[in-house]
Design a protein around this motif. Structure first.
Motif, PDB file in Angstrom:
ATOM      1  N   GLN A 122     -15.383   4.280   0.132  1.00 35.68           N
ATOM      2  CA  GLN A 122     -14.540   4.784  -0.955  1.00 35.68           C
ATOM      3  C   GLN A 122     -13.063   4.756  -0.576  1.00 35.68           C
ATOM      4  N   THR A 123     -12.636   3.596  -0.101  1.00 33.94           N
ATOM      5  CA  THR A 123     -11.221   3.391   0.172  1.00 33.94           C
ATOM      6  C   THR A 123     -10.862   1.960  -0.198  1.00 33.94           C
ATOM      7  N   ALA A 124      -9.579   1.726  -0.407  1.00 31.98           N
ATOM      8  CA  ALA A 124      -9.102   0.400  -0.785  1.00 31.98           C
ATOM      9  C   ALA A 124      -7.597   0.352  -0.548  1.00 31.98           C
ATOM     10  N   THR A 125      -7.060  -0.854  -0.485  1.00 31.46           N
ATOM     11  CA  THR A 125      -5.611  -1.027  -0.395  1.00 31.46           C
ATOM     12  C   THR A 125      -5.108  -1.404  -1.783  1.00 31.46           C
ATOM     13  N   PHE A 126      -4.348  -0.513  -2.382  1.00 36.70           N
ATOM     14  CA  PHE A 126      -3.872  -0.706  -3.741  1.00 36.70           C
ATOM     15  C   PHE A 126      -2.760  -1.752  -3.781  1.00 36.70           C
ATOM     16  N   MET A 127      -2.806  -2.612  -4.790  1.00 38.26           N
ATOM     17  CA  MET A 127      -1.788  -3.643  -4.953  1.00 38.26           C
ATOM     18  C   MET A 127      -1.041  -3.399  -6.256  1.00 38.26           C
ATOM     19  N   ILE A 128       0.262  -3.113  -6.143  1.00 39.52           N
ATOM     20  CA  ILE A 128       1.071  -2.785  -7.302  1.00 39.52           C
ATOM     21  C   ILE A 128       1.942  -3.973  -7.717  1.00 39.52           C
ATOM     22  N   LEU A 129       2.699  -3.790  -8.789  1.00 37.05           N
ATOM     23  CA  LEU A 129       3.634  -4.806  -9.303  1.00 37.05           C
ATOM     24  C   LEU A 129       2.930  -5.994  -9.942  1.00 37.05           C
TER      25      LEU A 129
ATOM     26  N   GLY B  65      13.361  -6.412  -6.176  1.00 36.38           N
ATOM     27  CA  GLY B  65      12.094  -6.836  -5.605  1.00 36.38           C
ATOM     28  C   GLY B  65      10.948  -5.871  -5.839  1.00 36.38           C
ATOM     29  N   GLY B  66      11.161  -4.882  -6.713  1.00 36.29           N
ATOM     30  CA  GLY B  66      10.119  -3.892  -6.987  1.00 36.29           C
ATOM     31  C   GLY B  66      10.254  -2.627  -6.171  1.00 36.29           C
ATOM     32  N   ALA B  67      11.379  -2.443  -5.486  1.00 36.54           N
ATOM     33  CA  ALA B  67      11.546  -1.297  -4.589  1.00 36.54           C
ATOM     34  C   ALA B  67      11.470   0.036  -5.325  1.00 36.54           C
ATOM     35  N   ASP B  68      12.091   0.139  -6.495  1.00 36.93           N
ATOM     36  CA  ASP B  68      12.051   1.404  -7.224  1.00 36.93           C
ATOM     37  C   ASP B  68      10.632   1.731  -7.668  1.00 36.93           C
ATOM     38  N   HIS B  69       9.858   0.707  -8.003  1.00 34.06           N
ATOM     39  CA  HIS B  69       8.465   0.938  -8.385  1.00 34.06           C
ATOM     40  C   HIS B  69       7.671   1.464  -7.197  1.00 34.06           C
ATOM     41  N   TYR B  70       7.929   0.925  -6.005  1.00 36.70           N
ATOM     42  CA  TYR B  70       7.320   1.470  -4.788  1.00 36.70           C
ATOM     43  C   TYR B  70       7.662   2.953  -4.656  1.00 36.70           C
ATOM     44  N   PHE B  71       8.949   3.273  -4.833  1.00 33.13           N
ATOM     45  CA  PHE B  71       9.409   4.662  -4.716  1.00 33.13           C
ATOM     46  C   PHE B  71       8.608   5.563  -5.646  1.00 33.13           C
TER      47      PHE B  71
ATOM     48  N   LYS C 294      18.949  -4.873   1.832  1.00 30.91           N
ATOM     49  CA  LYS C 294      18.907  -3.609   2.548  1.00 30.91           C
ATOM     50  C   LYS C 294      18.898  -2.431   1.585  1.00 30.91           C
ATOM     51  N   GLU C 295      19.522  -2.606   0.417  1.00 34.42           N
ATOM     52  CA  GLU C 295      19.530  -1.544  -0.583  1.00 34.42           C
ATOM     53  C   GLU C 295      18.114  -1.280  -1.102  1.00 34.42           C
ATOM     54  N   ALA C 296      17.361  -2.359  -1.334  1.00 35.40           N
ATOM     55  CA  ALA C 296      15.981  -2.198  -1.796  1.00 35.40           C
ATOM     56  C   ALA C 296      15.140  -1.515  -0.722  1.00 35.40           C
ATOM     57  N   LEU C 297      15.319  -1.911   0.514  1.00 34.83           N
ATOM     58  CA  LEU C 297      14.600  -1.285   1.619  1.00 34.83           C
ATOM     59  C   LEU C 297      14.901   0.210   1.682  1.00 34.83           C
ATOM     60  N   ALA C 298      16.167   0.560   1.537  1.00 31.01           N
ATOM     61  CA  ALA C 298      16.560   1.970   1.587  1.00 31.01           C
ATOM     62  C   ALA C 298      15.926   2.765   0.455  1.00 31.01           C
TER      63      ALA C 298
ATOM     64  N   ILE D 107      -0.439   1.232   0.178  1.00 33.08           N
ATOM     65  CA  ILE D 107       0.072   0.579  -1.031  1.00 33.08           C
ATOM     66  C   ILE D 107       0.754  -0.718  -0.632  1.00 33.08           C
ATOM     67  N   THR D 108       0.317  -1.815  -1.229  1.00 30.96           N
ATOM     68  CA  THR D 108       0.965  -3.099  -1.004  1.00 30.96           C
ATOM     69  C   THR D 108       1.302  -3.705  -2.360  1.00 30.96           C
ATOM     70  N   SER D 109       1.794  -4.927  -2.364  1.00 31.37           N
ATOM     71  CA  SER D 109       2.168  -5.544  -3.632  1.00 31.37           C
ATOM     72  C   SER D 109       2.269  -7.049  -3.488  1.00 31.37           C
ATOM     73  N   VAL D 110       2.333  -7.699  -4.631  1.00 36.53           N
ATOM     74  CA  VAL D 110       2.755  -9.085  -4.660  1.00 36.53           C
ATOM     75  C   VAL D 110       4.259  -9.116  -4.403  1.00 36.53           C
ATOM     76  N   THR D 111       4.796 -10.292  -4.130  1.00 36.03           N
ATOM     77  CA  THR D 111       6.243 -10.451  -4.031  1.00 36.03           C
ATOM     78  C   THR D 111       6.804 -10.687  -5.428  1.00 36.03           C
ATOM     79  N   ARG D 112       7.887  -9.991  -5.752  1.00 33.59           N
ATOM     80  CA  ARG D 112       8.495 -10.109  -7.071  1.00 33.59           C
ATOM     81  C   ARG D 112       9.963 -10.526  -6.936  1.00 33.59           C
ATOM     82  N   ASP D 113      10.177 -11.805  -6.674  1.00 29.72           N
ATOM     83  CA  ASP D 113      11.536 -12.319  -6.555  1.00 29.72           C
ATOM     84  C   ASP D 113      12.280 -12.291  -7.883  1.00 29.72           C
ATOM     85  N   ASP D 114      11.550 -12.093  -8.992  1.00 29.73           N
ATOM     86  CA  ASP D 114      12.185 -12.055 -10.312  1.00 29.73           C
ATOM     87  C   ASP D 114      12.872 -10.736 -10.602  1.00 29.73           C
ATOM     88  N   LEU D 115      12.551  -9.690  -9.838  1.00 32.58           N
ATOM     89  CA  LEU D 115      13.138  -8.369 -10.064  1.00 32.58           C
ATOM     90  C   LEU D 115      14.367  -8.177  -9.186  1.00 32.58           C
TER      91      LEU D 115
END
Length: 297
Positions: free
Chosen positions: A62-69, A123-129, A154-158, A112-120
């Motif tokens: 009963q565990t999994a790695t969630f993929m967002i975005l 890169g999807g950082a706020d959604h991670y937050f 670096k801003e997205a990472l922060a 929590i992991t994700s696809v890469t979103r170069d279109d954003l």
């Protein structure tokens, strides 16, 4: 001692897998609760999308790695079976659905992991937050993120680190000589190291983690040099696993299957280099038994 002559036919290819890569398929569907919950809540898992060989074991626990975005990646890495193409719109309620799944599964450590979103732009950082905040508020669980490179921002990472995940994972995947071939022209080995360094500079209390796939043609010297680079970047946790070709026609072939005892030896060398925790074995993946590794902090 493993006998290299004791092989089994590799599925979907003309290659032969060594005996130690054979896994028993569980009878029935021991992970039905996890599978059904993901469907009910409309969530993706990297377990399914990346065809992880451990998914039934993890689902049964009963565990999994969630993929967002979304489930479509804007990159075309030559090792990964996640769909690529035109990205999907962000689902504003995904953080709440993710938190509900973590709560109903009773998870104490959420990956929590994700696809890469170069279109954003970020890169999807706020959604991670937002996902981290939602899961922590509903469950109190520790959080581990396995992120893309955020287009060297670096801003997205922060922004991701502002949510204070306990573990920040960004995979190195392979050695510098093979980097562009494996990860594509947009990926930079130097930025992978810099991103991991930046995590420690922005949030020193956060544990950093990285992983490599072996068997792509790297030499032992190249691998050890890469591990030294990761230690120089103050990476705490390391995973080493065997690369398995998802599909013979579309993806890079396996150059070599490493024996389990070779993984053991590499794991001991990595520990001697100063990694706090090391998981090294043929079936090891980035988030495999992630909670056990994270318990060292």
């Amino acid at each position: 001692m493993v006998d290299p002559s004791d092989d089994i036919p590799a599925p979907d290819s003309g290659r032969r897998l060594p005996r130690w890569l054979k896994r028993n398929v569980p009878k029935g569907d021991p992970g039905h609760k996890t599978t059904n919950l993901m469907k009910e809540l409309g969530l993706e898992t990297v377990c399914e999308e990346a065809k992880c060989p451990n998914r039934m074991e993890c689902y049964s626990q009963q565990t999994a790695t969630f993929m967002i975005l979304g489930a479509v990646c804007t990159r075309a890495c030559s090792f990964c079976s996640v769909s690529r193409g035109a990205p999907q719109e962000l689902a504003a309620d995904e953080p709440e659905r993710l938190a509900e799944a973590a709560y109903r599964l009773g998870l104490k450590h959420v990956v929590i992991t994700s696809v890469t979103r170069d279109d954003l732009p970020d890169g999807g950082a706020d959604h991670y937050f937002r996902c981290i905040e939602a899961v922590r508020e509903k469950t109190g669980a520790t959080i581990e993120v396995l992120t893309p490179d955020f287009i060297e921002s670096k801003e997205a990472l922060a922004r991701v680190l502002a949510a204070k995940p306990e573990v920040f994972n960004h995979n190195t995947e392979t050695v510098p000589r093979l980097y562009r071939r494996v990860r594509g022209p947009k990926s930079e080995y130097a930025w992978t190291l810099e991103l991991l360094r930046q995590v420690k500079q922005i949030a020193p209390e956060t544990k950093t983690k990285s992983g490599l796939m072996l068997g792509l043609g790297e030499t032992r010297e190249e691998l050890l040099d890469t591990l030294a680079d990761l230690r120089d970047a103050n990476v705490d946790f390391l995973t080493l696993g065997q690369y398995l070709q998802p599909d013979q026609k579309k993806y890079l072939p396996v150059v070599r299957y490493l024996r389990p005892e070779e993984f053991d030896e590499l794991g001991e060398q990595a520990k001697a280099m100063g990694f706090v925790k090391v998981a090294s074995g043929p079936f090891v993946r980035s988030s495999y038994h992630a909670r056990d590794m994270a318990e060292s902090f």
